[in-house]
Design a protein around this motif. Structure first.
Motif, PDB file in Angstrom:
ATOM      1  N   GLN A 128       0.828  -1.205   0.000  1.00 59.86           N
ATOM      2  CA  GLN A 128       0.000   0.000   0.000  1.00 59.86           C
ATOM      3  C   GLN A 128       0.865   1.258   0.000  1.00 59.86           C
ATOM      4  OE1 GLN A 128      -2.533  -0.333   3.418  1.00 59.86           O
ATOM      5  NE2 GLN A 128      -3.992  -1.721   2.418  1.00 59.86           N
ATOM      6  N   LEU A 129       1.918   1.251   0.826  1.00 59.34           N
ATOM      7  CA  LEU A 129       2.808   2.407   0.881  1.00 59.34           C
ATOM      8  C   LEU A 129       3.536   2.604  -0.444  1.00 59.34           C
ATOM      9  CD1 LEU A 129       4.298   2.092   4.475  1.00 59.34           C
ATOM     10  CD2 LEU A 129       2.679   3.813   3.652  1.00 59.34           C
ATOM     11  N   ASN A 131       2.430   1.751  -3.394  1.00 62.40           N
ATOM     12  CA  ASN A 131       1.435   2.294  -4.333  1.00 62.40           C
ATOM     13  C   ASN A 131       1.208   3.784  -4.088  1.00 62.40           C
ATOM     14  OD1 ASN A 131       1.087  -0.163  -5.594  1.00 62.40           O
ATOM     15  ND2 ASN A 131      -0.705  -0.758  -4.395  1.00 62.40           N
ATOM     16  N   GLN A 132       1.099   4.172  -2.823  1.00 59.88           N
ATOM     17  CA  GLN A 132       0.915   5.577  -2.498  1.00 59.88           C
ATOM     18  C   GLN A 132       2.118   6.407  -2.952  1.00 59.88           C
ATOM     19  OE1 GLN A 132       0.147   5.867   1.690  1.00 59.88           O
ATOM     20  NE2 GLN A 132      -1.960   5.096   1.530  1.00 59.88           N
ATOM     21  N   ARG A 135       1.951   6.921  -6.631  1.00 58.47           N
ATOM     22  CA  ARG A 135       0.938   7.936  -6.984  1.00 58.47           C
ATOM     23  C   ARG A 135       1.464   9.339  -6.691  1.00 58.47           C
ATOM     24  NH1 ARG A 135      -3.386   5.274  -3.709  1.00 58.47           N
ATOM     25  NH2 ARG A 135      -3.411   3.257  -4.665  1.00 58.47           N
ATOM     26  N   LEU A 136       2.110   9.455  -5.519  1.00 54.85           N
ATOM     27  CA  LEU A 136       2.659  10.767  -5.188  1.00 54.85           C
ATOM     28  C   LEU A 136       3.756  11.173  -6.169  1.00 54.85           C
ATOM     29  CD1 LEU A 136       2.905  10.631  -1.304  1.00 54.85           C
ATOM     30  CD2 LEU A 136       1.415  12.093  -2.654  1.00 54.85           C
TER      31      LEU A 136
END
Length: 154
Positions: A128-129, A131-132, A135-136
């Motif tokens: 999840q991190l 992926n974040q 995105r960032l």
């Protein structure tokens, strides 16, 4: 002078030797001794009496040896019983140790299962991190990129 020697009947030999008349008869047959007959009675001299007594002593000693053999076997039985008791005790102790080790293994398995679950949770959080972060990174690139130059024809 003629020596007078004593003669014994089978019954007298049996009484003196402390055995049955049948036993004396068997020994006399075995020794193949001839008897002196007097008044229709078979009589034997003192050497036959001594031979029967000796044979009975040997027979009696064999019985004593059997008893000592029995005693020896009984002693061996008691020793084996003691060893069996000791082995049963050792077996119980070893079973207790095995049970303790089984408990420790079960505890270790539970710990491994917990750690595996935590590892899976951490891997999911990491995904999840990641992926974040991606995105960032994409958003940052859009903001940082200078505006495209427009050509005169556009």
């Amino acid at each position: 002078m003629k020596q007078h020697r004593r003669l014994y009947s089978q019954t007298e030999i049996a009484k003196i030797a402390g055995v049955s008349k049948a036993t004396v008869s068997r020994y006399i047959s075995k020794l193949d001794v001839s008897a002196t007959t007097k008044d229709n009675a078979k009589l034997y001299d003192e050497t036959v009496l001594k031979q029967v007594q000796e044979a009975y002593k040997i027979h009696k000693n064999n019985k004593n040896e059997r008893l000592s053999t029995i005693q020896l076997l009984q002693e061996q039985i008691s020793q084996l019983k003691e060893e069996n008791t000791r082995l049963i005790y050792e077996n119980k102790q070893l079973n207790q140790k095995v049970n303790q080790k089984d408990q420790e293994l079960n505890e270790d398995k539970n710990k491994i299962a917990e750690l595996t679950n935590k590892t899976i949770e951490l891997a999911q959080e990491l995904t999840q991190l990641t992926n974040q972060a991606q995105r960032l990174n994409v958003l940052d690139k859009k903001e940082i990129q200078p505006p495209k130059k427009k050509h005169w024809w556009q």
